[in-house]
Scaffold this active site. Structure first.
Site, short mmCIF file in Angstrom:
data_model
loop_
_atom_site.label_atom_id
_atom_site.label_comp_id
_atom_site.label_asym_id
_atom_site.label_seq_id
_atom_site.Cartn_x
_atom_site.Cartn_y
_atom_site.Cartn_z
N CYS A 1 -9.84 10.37 -21.83
CA CYS A 1 -9.75 10.31 -20.37
C CYS A 1 -8.76 11.36 -19.90
O CYS A 1 -9.11 12.51 -19.77
CB CYS A 1 -9.40 8.92 -19.87
N SER A 2 -7.53 11.00 -19.67
CA SER A 2 -6.58 11.97 -19.15
C SER A 2 -5.16 11.52 -19.45
O SER A 2 -4.27 11.68 -18.63
CB SER A 2 -6.75 12.10 -17.64
N CYS A 3 -4.95 10.94 -20.63
CA CYS A 3 -3.61 10.52 -21.02
C CYS A 3 -2.71 11.76 -21.02
O CYS A 3 -3.13 12.83 -21.46
CB CYS A 3 -3.63 9.86 -22.38
N CYS B 1 -6.60 15.32 -23.72
CA CYS B 1 -6.99 13.93 -23.91
C CYS B 1 -8.50 13.91 -23.82
O CYS B 1 -9.07 14.08 -22.75
CB CYS B 1 -6.39 13.01 -22.85
#
Lengths: 204, 112
Positions: free
Chosen positions: A111-113, A108
């Site tokens: 961000c950090s999906c 991702c």
């Protein structure tokens, strides 16, 4: 946090960000916007109930049940929801299959999906700037650092997750596992193999 | 890297209790319909981008600092938790910790 064994005259002061979170929690609870019991339930779920074992079960089932696999690749969201794995944030789940010709890897960049219902909370490296930037730019190099070397004939495709779409890699079933049942197979499926930065374990 | 991970103890889901708390508060607000997740993700990625300009974020503590910062700004804009109120309650918690004997549960004094 350093904690010496000598007696403290008062309760140990949590770090500054912890107090900021407590303050938010207190205000939101007083306003009735959140319920402390719901917070405990969320933490318990993510700490104890959700994790890569969920994704591993999906992968093992796909390895043994061709109809399930076909449905999974077609539209994973309802298929994994049937197993009880659905996104609390209403995201769409997409499963991408590794083949001898193509290896898939998930990142991702924003961000950090991450597919929470199937893999839990992402590891630190998944959230790091280094991985997020380099996975797209030099995937083979990143893979090599994870100990994954692919044949030259295999291409690498990197999937960039978003808040709406989360990817899970369906790794290739290791050779020599014909006799194993679903449960034994799921034990071979590592978290990293479902992110694409690893391969499944090979039976001993 | 992956070989070591198999031998070492599994890394905890949340490295610090407050990481879990701020995560849970955010998920609870989303589930209560205070905001849609894509809206959160967009704001959070902005914060990460901004913070990542000055240094390389390691995805650990700095990740949750960015998370908390995003949530504070968001709640301030929504009027759900104003910065002045947050500061007051924060210092009330700090006082409570510093005046509660070790081993006793820490509580905020009753509100007037």
């Amino acid at each position: 946090m350093p904690h010496d064994s000598h007696d403290h005259p008062h309760a140990l002061l949590p770090p500054e960000p912890a107090l900021r979170v407590k303050a938010l929690e207190t205000i939101l609870t007083r306003k009735g916007l959140i319920d402390p019991a719901a917070l405990d339930e969320i933490i318990d779920t993510y700490q104890n109930k959700i994790g890569p074992q969920n994704g591993a079960r999906v992968v093992a089932k796909a390895w043994t049940d061709p109809d399930f696999k076909a449905a999974l690749l077609e539209d994973a969201t309802p298929v994994v929801a049937d197993l009880g794995y659905y996104g609390r944030q209403g995201e769409h789940m997409v499963v991408v299959e590794n083949t001898p010709e193509q290896h898939n890897m998930v990142v991702c960049t924003l961000c950090s999906c991450y597919p929470w219902p199937l893999l839990g909370i992402p590891p630190g490296w998944y959230k790091s700037d280094a991985y997020r930037a380099r996975a797209v730019r030099e995937p083979r190099k990143v893979l090599a650092e994870f100990g994954v070397s692919l044949p030259e004939t295999s291409s690498v495709r990197v999937w960039d997750s978003t808040a709406e779409v989360r990817y899970l890699v369906l790794p290739m079933r290791p050779e020599g596992t014909e006799a194993l049942d679903e449960e034994a197979l799921s034990a071979l499926v590592t978290r990293d193999s479902m992110i694409g930065t690893g391969l499944p374990k090979v039976p001993a | 890297m992956s070989d070591c991970a198999e031998i070492a103890a599994p890394e905890p889901v949340f490295a610090e209790p407050w990481h879990a708390q701020v995560f849970a508060v955010t998920v609870a607000l989303n589930e209560a319909g205070r905001f849609a997740w894509p809206e959160w993700a967009a704001r959070f990625s902005e914060t990460l981008k901004r913070n990542g300009l000055s240094r390389d974020l390691d995805g650990g503590d700095d990740y949750f600092h960015a998370w908390l910062e995003t949530l504070e700004v968001f709640l301030a804009e929504q009027g759900a938790a104003l910065p002045g109120d947050v500061a007051d309650v924060q210092s009330a918690w700090e006082d409570a910790y510093l005046t509660t004997p070790h081993g006793q549960p820490v509580r905020l004094p009753q509100r007037r």
